[in-house]
Design a protein around this motif. Sequence first.
Motif, PDB file in Angstrom:
ATOM      1  N   TYR A 183      -2.132  -0.754  -5.051  1.00 49.16           N
ATOM      2  CA  TYR A 183      -2.390  -1.053  -3.886  1.00 49.16           C
ATOM      3  C   TYR A 183      -2.853   0.130  -3.323  1.00 49.16           C
ATOM      4  O   TYR A 183      -1.566   0.893  -3.365  1.00 49.16           O
ATOM      5  CB  TYR A 183      -1.471  -2.042  -3.275  1.00 49.16           C
ATOM      6  CG  TYR A 183      -1.250  -1.656  -1.937  1.00 49.16           C
ATOM      7  CD1 TYR A 183      -2.264  -2.974  -0.750  1.00 49.16           C
ATOM      8  CD2 TYR A 183      -1.328  -1.087  -0.880  1.00 49.16           C
ATOM      9  CE1 TYR A 183      -2.737  -2.828   0.567  1.00 49.16           C
ATOM     10  CE2 TYR A 183      -1.048  -1.406   0.751  1.00 49.16           C
ATOM     11  CZ  TYR A 183      -2.352  -2.175   0.548  1.00 49.16           C
ATOM     12  OH  TYR A 183      -2.766  -2.015   2.396  1.00 49.16           O
TER      13      TYR A 183
ATOM     14  N   GLN B 217      -4.351   2.646  -0.345  1.00 44.32           N
ATOM     15  CA  GLN B 217      -4.099   2.067   1.771  1.00 44.32           C
ATOM     16  C   GLN B 217      -5.054   3.699   1.724  1.00 44.32           C
ATOM     17  O   GLN B 217      -4.541   4.917   1.480  1.00 44.32           O
ATOM     18  CB  GLN B 217      -3.423   1.713   1.932  1.00 44.32           C
ATOM     19  CG  GLN B 217      -3.208   1.879   3.331  1.00 44.32           C
ATOM     20  CD  GLN B 217      -1.931   1.696   3.960  1.00 44.32           C
ATOM     21  OE1 GLN B 217      -1.216   0.650   4.263  1.00 44.32           O
ATOM     22  NE2 GLN B 217      -1.381   1.960   5.055  1.00 44.32           N
TER      23      GLN B 217
ATOM     24  N   TRP C  71      -8.440  -0.956   2.643  1.00 42.92           N
ATOM     25  CA  TRP C  71      -6.703  -0.809   1.370  1.00 42.92           C
ATOM     26  C   TRP C  71      -7.824  -1.471   0.414  1.00 42.92           C
ATOM     27  O   TRP C  71      -9.357  -1.780   0.467  1.00 42.92           O
ATOM     28  CB  TRP C  71      -6.190  -1.529   2.162  1.00 42.92           C
ATOM     29  CG  TRP C  71      -6.550  -2.566   2.149  1.00 42.92           C
ATOM     30  CD1 TRP C  71      -6.542  -3.514   3.277  1.00 42.92           C
ATOM     31  CD2 TRP C  71      -6.075  -3.854   1.752  1.00 42.92           C
ATOM     32  NE1 TRP C  71      -6.608  -4.476   4.102  1.00 42.92           N
ATOM     33  CE2 TRP C  71      -6.573  -5.265   2.611  1.00 42.92           C
ATOM     34  CE3 TRP C  71      -5.951  -4.331   0.245  1.00 42.92           C
ATOM     35  CZ2 TRP C  71      -6.519  -6.624   1.977  1.00 42.92           C
ATOM     36  CZ3 TRP C  71      -6.405  -6.009   0.251  1.00 42.92           C
ATOM     37  CH2 TRP C  71      -6.633  -6.635   0.804  1.00 42.92           C
TER      38      TRP C  71
END
Length: 79
Positions: free
Chosen positions: A40, A42, A50
């Motif tokens: 992930y 961001q 994101w």
Amino acid sequence: MIVAGTPSGTVTTIWVFDDSLEGLDVTTGLDRIKTGYQIYIQDYDDASNWVKYNVTADTVDSGTYHTLTVVYADGGGSI
């Protein structure tokens, strides 16, 4: 961190430096990323930007950085 491919949906490789911006060695954490994990990413200044990737191969230690092979999973905003 460097990514291969733009826009985010075309990225297949991510290169992550072994040292964080604060100078911390993050090698141990990077070594643990395996096939099937998710990454992930961001935007530092805007959490609405994101992207999430599925890892498709075990991480490769490439010396001063690690190489991640990925496929796009999801995202919001623009990174």
